[in-house]
Each structure stands twice: as C-alpha cells, then as structure tokens.
Design a protein around this motif. Sequence first.
Motif, mmCIF file in Angstrom:
data_model
loop_
_atom_site.group_PDB
_atom_site.id
_atom_site.type_symbol
_atom_site.label_atom_id
_atom_site.label_comp_id
_atom_site.label_asym_id
_atom_site.label_seq_id
_atom_site.Cartn_x
_atom_site.Cartn_y
_atom_site.Cartn_z
ATOM 1 N N ALA A 11 0.367 -23.006 -17.345
ATOM 2 C CA ALA A 11 0.515 -23.753 -16.089
ATOM 3 C C ALA A 11 -0.853 -24.007 -15.452
ATOM 4 C CB ALA A 11 1.425 -23.007 -15.131
ATOM 5 N N CYS A 31 8.587 -27.792 -23.383
ATOM 6 C CA CYS A 31 9.128 -27.370 -22.094
ATOM 7 C C CYS A 31 8.005 -26.841 -21.204
ATOM 8 C CB CYS A 31 10.180 -26.289 -22.324
ATOM 9 S SG CYS A 31 10.980 -25.752 -20.805
ATOM 10 N N GLY A 33 7.403 -27.328 -18.148
ATOM 11 C CA GLY A 33 7.789 -26.998 -16.785
ATOM 12 C C GLY A 33 8.688 -25.780 -16.678
ATOM 13 N N CYS A 34 9.068 -25.211 -17.809
ATOM 14 C CA CYS A 34 9.994 -24.075 -17.779
ATOM 15 C C CYS A 34 9.274 -22.792 -17.354
ATOM 16 C CB CYS A 34 10.671 -23.901 -19.128
ATOM 17 S SG CYS A 34 9.588 -23.340 -20.442
ATOM 18 N N PRO A 35 10.029 -21.793 -16.940
ATOM 19 C CA PRO A 35 9.415 -20.542 -16.478
ATOM 20 C C PRO A 35 8.506 -19.874 -17.507
ATOM 21 C CG PRO A 35 11.714 -20.608 -15.848
ATOM 22 C CD PRO A 35 11.472 -21.800 -16.750
ATOM 23 N N SER A 36 8.832 -20.004 -18.782
ATOM 24 C CA SER A 36 7.982 -19.390 -19.803
ATOM 25 C C SER A 36 6.573 -19.960 -19.744
ATOM 26 C CB SER A 36 8.565 -19.608 -21.201
ATOM 27 O OG SER A 36 9.758 -18.890 -21.328
ATOM 28 N N SER A 38 5.105 -21.241 -17.268
ATOM 29 C CA SER A 38 4.452 -20.877 -16.017
ATOM 30 C C SER A 38 3.742 -19.537 -16.111
ATOM 31 C CB SER A 38 5.470 -20.829 -14.880
ATOM 32 O OG SER A 38 6.018 -22.104 -14.668
ATOM 33 N N GLY A 39 4.227 -18.647 -16.951
ATOM 34 C CA GLY A 39 3.636 -17.328 -17.039
ATOM 35 C C GLY A 39 3.056 -16.973 -18.385
ATOM 36 N N GLU A 40 3.147 -17.873 -19.339
ATOM 37 C CA GLU A 40 2.722 -17.600 -20.700
ATOM 38 C C GLU A 40 1.254 -17.996 -20.903
ATOM 39 O OE1 GLU A 40 5.474 -17.904 -24.557
ATOM 40 O OE2 GLU A 40 4.861 -19.855 -23.782
#
Length: 67
Positions: A11, A31, A33-36, A38-40
């Motif tokens: 991100a 993906c 925009g997915c949560p993964s 955002s933190g990966e």
Amino acid sequence: MATVDKNTIIADVLKIDAGTAPFFFEIGMHCLGCPSASGETIEQACMVHGVNADELIDKINNYLKNK
C-alpha cells in the motif's frame, strides 16, 4: 527520490506512485485494494506469488528513478 525494499508495504508503494500497480499485476497480484495488500510487504507478496522479490524491487526502483 523514493525507493522501496523487501520490507516496504505494498500500500505504501502505491502511495508513493500509483503507476507501480502494473508491476504487481504482472506477478498475479490483482487485489491491490484488499486488506492483504494493505499490510503485506513486497517480500511477502512475492513469496505467495512465487516471484523473485529482488527482481520486482529492481523494476519498481528503476521505474521510480526514471520518472
């Protein structure tokens, strides 16, 4: 000039320059925009997608350097 490394969160890469998105699409990471995402980290994403992290980092940093 911004640079990224293995520990850079995906991100954050996209915040630096949204034009880096195609580099992630190329490795099958669609993906963003997915949560993964955002933190990966770049390294974690590359492990999941079976891609050499150093090669991806080089591509992204070269892109950022030549903007």
